[in-house]
Enzyme design. Structure first.
Site, PDB file in Angstrom:
ATOM      1  N   SER A 203     -38.380  33.812   2.100  1.00 41.01           N
ATOM      2  CA  SER A 203     -37.992  33.362   3.613  1.00 41.01           C
ATOM      3  C   SER A 203     -37.553  34.340   4.646  1.00 41.01           C
ATOM      4  CB  SER A 203     -36.926  32.252   3.530  1.00 41.01           C
ATOM      5  OG  SER A 203     -35.647  32.719   3.021  1.00 41.01           O
ATOM      6  N   ASP A 204     -36.990  35.487   3.842  1.00 43.13           N
ATOM      7  CA  ASP A 204     -36.487  36.503   4.814  1.00 43.13           C
ATOM      8  C   ASP A 204     -37.622  37.246   5.156  1.00 43.13           C
ATOM      9  OD1 ASP A 204     -36.901  37.290   2.145  1.00 43.13           O
ATOM     10  OD2 ASP A 204     -35.294  39.007   2.193  1.00 43.13           O
TER      11      ASP A 204
ATOM     12  N   TYR B  23     -50.694  34.056   3.510  1.00 39.50           N
ATOM     13  CA  TYR B  23     -50.485  34.195   2.022  1.00 39.50           C
ATOM     14  C   TYR B  23     -51.016  33.043   1.233  1.00 39.50           C
ATOM     15  CZ  TYR B  23     -46.917  36.861  -0.743  1.00 39.50           C
ATOM     16  OH  TYR B  23     -46.257  37.667  -1.675  1.00 39.50           O
TER      17      TYR B  23
ATOM     18  N   THR C 218     -32.044  45.388  -1.308  1.00 41.49           N
ATOM     19  CA  THR C 218     -32.498  45.264  -3.010  1.00 41.49           C
ATOM     20  C   THR C 218     -33.738  45.673  -3.607  1.00 41.49           C
ATOM     21  OG1 THR C 218     -30.760  43.384  -3.002  1.00 41.49           O
ATOM     22  CG2 THR C 218     -31.918  43.743  -4.898  1.00 41.49           C
TER      23      THR C 218
END
EC number: 2.7.1.33
Length: 251
Positions: A95-96, A87, A120
């Site tokens: 972090s998830d 990335y 979400t």
């Protein structure tokens, strides 16, 4: 025994691991310190790892620091990983997202994996067969879509996602519900088909709190796994503990 603490936008997920096996899960409010202490009293934890996509309150951070075992803070772009993070802005990567990518790839080392997390937001994260995290995409989740239709228009109501889901809406409520939820299904189906064309050996993991009715034929390579983020955090913890152990042995 290992503990993973995943602090998300809506709740905190605590998972106890024995080796690579998830034994027990507890979902609680983000700042419910009593539930954290109660859960930690159930198992002889040796160490843990904490990840958060929101700022951690001083009280929760203090409670985690007071636990009778060391809890590593996972920081995206800083904490060493068992995969290669390609990335371009690693410090901004959730972090998830990277934990889920680690969890999925470590189940199928040497094969490409795609993780789709419906929460979400809807996130799509890809790791190639060489264990390189190449990135992914972010799309609005169901709650955001329902709210946007209500708040960005003058007349459309705020609709609950639970209810009748016809192929063609017969009322404003069902038109919104079917438009949002079926639209998400079509979106995800499109991603899966596109990735499978490019990567025939792909493994796909679905996680998050929304049930999906996907109409694709390649379901043998699709797995529903609610523990994919905690499993990734556990792998990251084990990887870092191995690095520390190797450094000590080499001194």
């Amino acid at each position: 025994m290992k503990l993973t603490i995943d602090i998300g936008n809506t709740c905190t997920k605590l998972v106890a691991f024995n080796g690579l096996e998830a034994l027990c899960e507890c979902r609680t409010d983000t700042d419910d310190i009593l539930r954290l202490k109660d859960f930690c009293s159930l198992y002889p934890f040796e160490s843990g790892i904490m990840s958060s996509v929101i700022p951690v309150s001083h009280e929760m951070d203090k409670a985690i620091s007071a636990l009778p075992f060391n809890v590593m803070r996972f920081r995206s772009g800083v904490t060493p990983l068992p995969i290669v993070n390609m990335y371009s802005t690693p410090l901004t990567l959730g972090s998830d997202r990277i934990a889920a990518a680690v969890g999925a790839y470590m189940k199928h080392e040497g094969s490409p994996v795609l993780v789709i997390d419906v929460g979400t937001c809807i996130t799509y994260d890809f790791v190639n067969e060489r264990g390189e995290y190449l990135g992914g995409n972010i799309s609005p989740g169901p709650k955001i879509r329902f709210r946007a239709l209500h708040e960005m228009t003058a007349a459309l109501p705020l609709v609950d996602r639970r209810g009748d889901l016809p192929e063609t809406g017969y009322s404003t409520d069902t038109a919104i519900r079917s438009g949002v939820l079926r639209g998400i299904e079509y979106e995800i189906e499109g991603y899966i088909r596109d990735f499978l064309l490019k990567y025939p050996g792909l493994f796909i993991y679905l996680t998050g709190g929304v049930q999906l009715d996907l109409h694709i034929s390649e379901k043998k390579c699709i797995f529903a796994d609610k523990f994919i983020v905690p499993e990734g955090l556990n792998r990251i913890l084990l990887h870092n503990e191995a690095l520390i152990s190797n450094e000590k042995n080499n001194i």
